[in-house]
Design a protein around this motif. Structure first.
Motif, PDB file in Angstrom:
ATOM      1  N   TRP A 138      -1.714  -1.888   1.236  1.00 33.59           N
ATOM      2  CA  TRP A 138      -0.842  -2.976   1.905  1.00 33.59           C
ATOM      3  C   TRP A 138       0.154  -3.930   1.380  1.00 33.59           C
ATOM      4  O   TRP A 138       1.095  -4.253   2.620  1.00 33.59           O
ATOM      5  CB  TRP A 138      -1.973  -4.623   2.354  1.00 33.59           C
ATOM      6  N   SER A 139       0.449  -4.635   0.105  1.00 32.77           N
ATOM      7  CA  SER A 139       0.682  -4.606  -0.478  1.00 32.77           C
ATOM      8  C   SER A 139       2.404  -3.921  -0.802  1.00 32.77           C
ATOM      9  O   SER A 139       3.438  -4.903  -0.485  1.00 32.77           O
ATOM     10  CB  SER A 139       0.667  -5.052  -2.274  1.00 32.77           C
ATOM     11  N   ALA A 162       8.309  -3.329   3.681  1.00 33.37           N
ATOM     12  CA  ALA A 162       9.406  -4.328   4.558  1.00 33.37           C
ATOM     13  C   ALA A 162       9.998  -5.580   4.027  1.00 33.37           C
ATOM     14  O   ALA A 162      10.931  -6.104   5.025  1.00 33.37           O
ATOM     15  CB  ALA A 162       8.184  -4.624   5.215  1.00 33.37           C
ATOM     16  N   GLY A 163       9.876  -6.195   3.188  1.00 29.32           N
ATOM     17  CA  GLY A 163      11.068  -6.867   2.996  1.00 29.32           C
ATOM     18  C   GLY A 163      11.957  -7.023   2.111  1.00 29.32           C
ATOM     19  O   GLY A 163      13.451  -7.685   1.471  1.00 29.32           O
ATOM     20  N   LEU A 164      12.185  -5.326   1.815  1.00 32.22           N
ATOM     21  CA  LEU A 164      13.320  -5.170   1.410  1.00 32.22           C
ATOM     22  C   LEU A 164      14.508  -5.008   1.569  1.00 32.22           C
ATOM     23  O   LEU A 164      15.770  -5.963   1.213  1.00 32.22           O
ATOM     24  CB  LEU A 164      13.282  -3.999   0.813  1.00 32.22           C
ATOM     25  N   PRO A 165      14.725  -5.208   2.720  1.00 37.95           N
ATOM     26  CA  PRO A 165      15.968  -5.282   3.539  1.00 37.95           C
ATOM     27  C   PRO A 165      16.464  -6.477   3.181  1.00 37.95           C
ATOM     28  O   PRO A 165      17.831  -7.114   3.497  1.00 37.95           O
ATOM     29  CB  PRO A 165      15.480  -4.563   5.398  1.00 37.95           C
ATOM     30  N   ALA A 166      15.096  -7.585   3.723  1.00 35.06           N
ATOM     31  CA  ALA A 166      15.827  -9.222   3.407  1.00 35.06           C
ATOM     32  C   ALA A 166      16.222  -9.373   2.118  1.00 35.06           C
ATOM     33  O   ALA A 166      17.027 -10.143   2.123  1.00 35.06           O
ATOM     34  CB  ALA A 166      14.661  -9.630   3.932  1.00 35.06           C
ATOM     35  N   LEU A 167      15.689  -9.257   1.347  1.00 31.38           N
ATOM     36  CA  LEU A 167      16.077  -9.683  -0.082  1.00 31.38           C
ATOM     37  C   LEU A 167      17.613  -8.480  -0.379  1.00 31.38           C
ATOM     38  O   LEU A 167      18.328  -9.072  -0.927  1.00 31.38           O
ATOM     39  CB  LEU A 167      15.472  -8.393  -1.231  1.00 31.38           C
TER      40      LEU A 167
END
Length: 286
Positions: free
Chosen positions: A225-226, A232-237
């Motif tokens: 899950w982590s 999922a957060g890599l594009p925002a980063l």
């Protein structure tokens, strides 16, 4: 123009940091009140600090509206209405995930209450109470049943009604499936004179073992899950890093044809990847 997006990003990050700090403070206050046995207060801090805390509590209670706020911030930074539209489109999905999480927590809470009900009833029977009286006391102290279901079971136990039928009806609630076993124990003990306390103890042990197995499986799946959340957060980063370096990725994505195309394709691939990863983890849980 090149410094405006970076400054706006830094300002947005500052606002997020303030909200995060307010949420941490609110969680620490609730934890301290719980440890000291103090009832949670309804008043908030005065001024803007209290307003931020109240707003943060509302967002945590309804995280789907955070998508709209994030879309509004990104739309302001990128001077486009497209992020706001995408944030509004994400509200139903996030709301569904929140309801699923709340339903799972309620199911787990009800399952723990059923285990406590079986243990309390076994203790009352061994202490010398009659089965009907023991069931009424256990239902009242364990809070395992809802209001209508609790009244029906207690009335059937006290006035000689169909206790197994009442228990099976309440067992239809998510998390209360263990009441089917309690109904079987009741029917065997009352009709055939078998030991009710021993059967309830075995039932509580089996339900407890099943709960521990689910908890162990959930702990083993914490790593996958982590990984899903991190991916999922890599594009925002990447967008944040590009804005900090002055590359203006939002202007490219929101104000050029190629950028909009990349945004649509990337969003579709991101959604498909998340769906596939969640499907794999859900399959392992099942």
């Amino acid at each position: 123009m090149s410094g405006v997006p970076a400054g706006a990003v830094v300002g947005a990050l500052g606002v997020v940091a303030v909200f995060w700090a307010a949420g941490r403070r609110d969680a620490e206050v609730r934890r301290a009140r719980a440890v000291l046995g103090i009832a949670p207060g309804k008043e908030g801090a005065p001024g803007w600090r209290g307003a931020v805390e109240r707003w943060w509590r509302r967002v945590r209670a309804r995280p789907e509206w955070g998508c709209v706020v994030a879309g509004l911030v990104l739309g302001f930074i990128g001077a486009s209405v497209l992020p706001l539209v995408l944030g509004a489109c994400a509200v139903p999905g996030v709301a569904r995930a929140r309801r699923t999480r709340e339903a799972r927590r309620e199911r787990e809470r009800r399952g723990d209450a059923v285990i406590r009900l079986c243990g309390l009833m076994a203790g009352e029977v061994r202490a010398g109470r009659q089965p009907g009286e023991a069931l009424a006391v256990a239902v009242r102290e364990s809070a395992a049943l809802s209001g209508a279901g609790s009244a029906a079971v207690v009335a059937a136990a006290r006035f000689g009604g169909d206790v197994p039928g009442a228990l099976r009806e309440v067992a239809g609630q998510p998390g209360a499936e263990g009441l089917h076993g309690l109904a079987a124990c009741w029917r065997v003990a009352v009709d055939r004179g078998a030991g009710l306390a021993a059967g309830l103890e075995r039932l509580a042990g089996a339900l407890r073992a099943e709960r521990d197995q689910r908890a162990d499986l959930r702990a083993q799946l914490a790593g996958p899950w982590s990984t899903v959340v991190m991916l999922a957060g890599l594009p925002a980063l990447g967008l944040l890093l590009g804005s900090a370096l002055g590359a203006q990725p939002l202007r490219v994505l929101l104000h050029t044809g190629a950028g909009v195309g990349c945004l649509v394709v990337g969003g579709a691939l991101e959604a498909a990847g998340l769906w596939w990863a969640v499907r794999i983890v859900r399959g392992a849980e099942a």
